[in-house]
Scaffold this active site. Structure first.
Site, PDB file in Angstrom:
ATOM      1  N   TYR A   1       6.223  -5.963  -8.209  1.00 15.18           N
ATOM      2  CA  TYR A   1       6.626  -6.891  -7.154  1.00 15.18           C
ATOM      3  C   TYR A   1       7.399  -8.095  -7.697  1.00 15.18           C
ATOM      4  O   TYR A   1       7.910  -8.899  -6.951  1.00 15.18           O
ATOM      5  CB  TYR A   1       5.362  -7.377  -6.448  1.00 15.18           C
ATOM      6  CG  TYR A   1       5.551  -7.845  -5.031  1.00 15.18           C
ATOM      7  CD1 TYR A   1       5.584  -6.931  -3.986  1.00 15.18           C
ATOM      8  CD2 TYR A   1       5.655  -9.189  -4.736  1.00 15.18           C
ATOM      9  CE1 TYR A   1       5.724  -7.357  -2.686  1.00 15.18           C
ATOM     10  CE2 TYR A   1       5.798  -9.622  -3.426  1.00 15.18           C
ATOM     11  CZ  TYR A   1       5.834  -8.705  -2.410  1.00 15.18           C
ATOM     12  OH  TYR A   1       5.969  -9.120  -1.116  1.00 15.18           O
TER      13      TYR A   1
ATOM     14  N   ASP B   1       0.234  -5.568  -1.559  1.00 14.30           N
ATOM     15  CA  ASP B   1       1.118  -5.910  -0.443  1.00 14.30           C
ATOM     16  C   ASP B   1       1.088  -4.794   0.607  1.00 14.30           C
ATOM     17  O   ASP B   1       0.873  -5.027   1.800  1.00 14.30           O
ATOM     18  CB  ASP B   1       2.536  -6.089  -1.009  1.00 14.30           C
ATOM     19  CG  ASP B   1       3.558  -6.411   0.050  1.00 14.30           C
ATOM     20  OD1 ASP B   1       3.266  -7.266   0.896  1.00 14.30           O
ATOM     21  OD2 ASP B   1       4.642  -5.799   0.050  1.00 14.30           O
TER      22      ASP B   1
ATOM     23  N   ASP C   1      -2.818   7.235  -3.610  1.00  7.23           N
ATOM     24  CA  ASP C   1      -2.372   8.097  -2.493  1.00  7.23           C
ATOM     25  C   ASP C   1      -3.582   8.675  -1.761  1.00  7.23           C
ATOM     26  O   ASP C   1      -3.658   8.621  -0.525  1.00  7.23           O
ATOM     27  CB  ASP C   1      -1.397   9.191  -2.950  1.00  7.23           C
ATOM     28  CG  ASP C   1      -1.681   9.740  -4.339  1.00  7.23           C
ATOM     29  OD1 ASP C   1      -2.692   9.335  -4.932  1.00  7.23           O
ATOM     30  OD2 ASP C   1      -0.905  10.577  -4.829  1.00  7.23           O
TER      31      ASP C   1
ATOM     32  N   LYS D   1      -2.338   4.075  -9.780  1.00  8.20           N
ATOM     33  CA  LYS D   1      -1.545   5.293  -9.993  1.00  8.20           C
ATOM     34  C   LYS D   1      -1.414   5.496 -11.506  1.00  8.20           C
ATOM     35  O   LYS D   1      -0.314   5.728 -12.031  1.00  8.20           O
ATOM     36  CB  LYS D   1      -0.181   5.095  -9.306  1.00  8.20           C
ATOM     37  CG  LYS D   1       0.615   6.340  -9.085  1.00  8.20           C
ATOM     38  CD  LYS D   1       0.142   7.187  -7.931  1.00  8.20           C
ATOM     39  CE  LYS D   1       0.833   8.530  -7.954  1.00  8.20           C
ATOM     40  NZ  LYS D   1       0.365   9.470  -6.939  1.00  8.20           N
TER      41      LYS D   1
END
Ligand code: NAI
Length: 339
Positions: free
Chosen positions: A125, A229, A205, A172
């Site tokens: 980010y 976010d 996910d 992840k």
């Protein structure tokens, strides 16, 4: 009790409308506050100032606490995000976003009570991007031991203080083995010092699927910046949308309270935006000042405001995003009548 000076940043888009409504409600609660207004974002540019003026930063440093409306960031071009710059400059490393069902706001799920802790200073980010050669661009994801360690400890301390039961890290690290790998390694290390709090890791996910199937599986979520976010908005959708999710950006010195939502240009200037998310952020701010400065008078004001919005929502006094008919200021007035 003496008056406490607090910085207020109205922001862009719906920002000025919802800030005016929120100030009115907080004042009606009897909170002894002098608002020190400063600008940021497009509002600052329009005054010929920097997008994040030094005066605004200095005021937050001086008063330690600010309530901030959303600031617009141009898409795909233009200046870098004021919000990112503010969080990085003041090192407001912990974003806290409580997501809960509200009385009378009927959604698919009845039992959502999740606190999201988002690392606020690094990760993908950061917006650090380069052109490698024409047609090839790169975005940099940064993770440091220091930031991963401190956000993990911060989250566990928060959990202990608030009697939360479990922290789930969504990651992840199967793909981003170094950056997300570092994040989960440091979270796991921190978890060993907090045996009273359950710790789990989940690939993000699959975590998204579980969140929308059964959010009651989750108690606290700990995430790096970009995931935090995205997941914040997903979770907002579980409890009625962006109009009802507050937030705080907390560092070791200063704290800036703001809603999760943005400047909502599609409804700006129409007087229909829901001021509740910013008001709830204001309630978090009052409680923060009670915790850190012993302002029990502010805690009492926070209770009065919370009781007012709980009863208003329950009795059907709501803005349009929640299926009601009230405008921004009408909703604020409905709360003030109850206070
Ligand atoms: P957004 O959160 O502004 O709006 C998304 C949707 O939710 C829109 O349909 C909007 O009308 C609705 N919505 C948002 N807040 C609402 C409220 N209080 N009451 C009723 N409906 C509400 O997100 P979007 O459109 O992606 O971003 C708009 C701008 O805001 C962008 O420039 C973005 O960079 C900025 N932004 C700023 C943030 C901040 O200052 N912390 C956070 C998120 C976005």
């Amino acid at each position: 009790m003496s008056k406490r000076e607090i910085v207020i940043i109205p922001g862009d888009g719906i920002g000025p409308e919802i800030t005016a409504a929120v100030i009115k409600v907080i004042e009606a609660s009897g909170a002894e506050i002098t608002w020190i207004e400063h600008v940021a974002g497009l509002a600052a540019l329009e005054k010929g100032l920097d997008v994040l003026p030094d005066e605004t930063l200095e005021a937050i440093k001086e008063h330690k606490v600010a309530l901030k409306g959303p600031c617009t960031t141009p898409i795909g071009e233009g200046f870098t995000s004021v919000n990112v710059k503010l969080r990085k400059t003041l090192d407001l490393y912990a974003a806290v976003r409580p997501v809960r069902n509200l009385p009378g706001v009927i959604t698919r799920f009845r039992n959502v009570d999740i606190v999201i802790i988002r690392e606020n200073t690094e990760g993908l980010y950061s917006g650090v991007e380069n052109i490698i050669t024409p047609g090839v661009v790169m975005s940099m994801k940064v993770a440091t031991e220091k930031a991963c360690t401190r956000i993990s400890h911060w989250a566990f301390e928060y959990a202990r203080h608030r009697q939360r039961k479990k922290i789930t890290v969504l990651h992840k690290a199967n793909i981003m083995k170094l950056t997300d790998g570092l994040f989960i390694r440091k979270s796991k290390e921190a978890s060993r010092e907090y045996g009273d709090i359950q710790y789990e890791e989940m690939i993000i996910d699959a975590g998204c699927m579980k969140l929308v199937q059964d959010p009651a599986l989750f108690d606290m979520l700990l995430l790096e910046n970009l995931y935090g976010d995205l997941i914040s908005d997903l979770c907002a959708g579980l409890v009625g949308g962006l109009g009802v999710v507050p937030g705080a950006n907390i560092g070791d010195r200063e704290a800036v309270f703001e809603a999760v939502h943005g400047s909502a240009p599609d409804i700006a200037g129409k007087g229909v935006a829901n001021p509740l998310a910013l008001l709830m952020s204001g309630v978090m701010m009052l409680n923060h000042l009670a915790d850190t400065e012993g302002r029990e008078d502010f805690r009492a004001c926070a209770v009065r405001i919370k009781n007012a919005y709980d009863s208003a929502l329950q009795e059907g006094d709501r803005t349009r995003d929640l299926g009601g008919k009230l405008g921004t200021m009408e909703f604020a007035d409905a709360l003030i009548r109850r206070i």
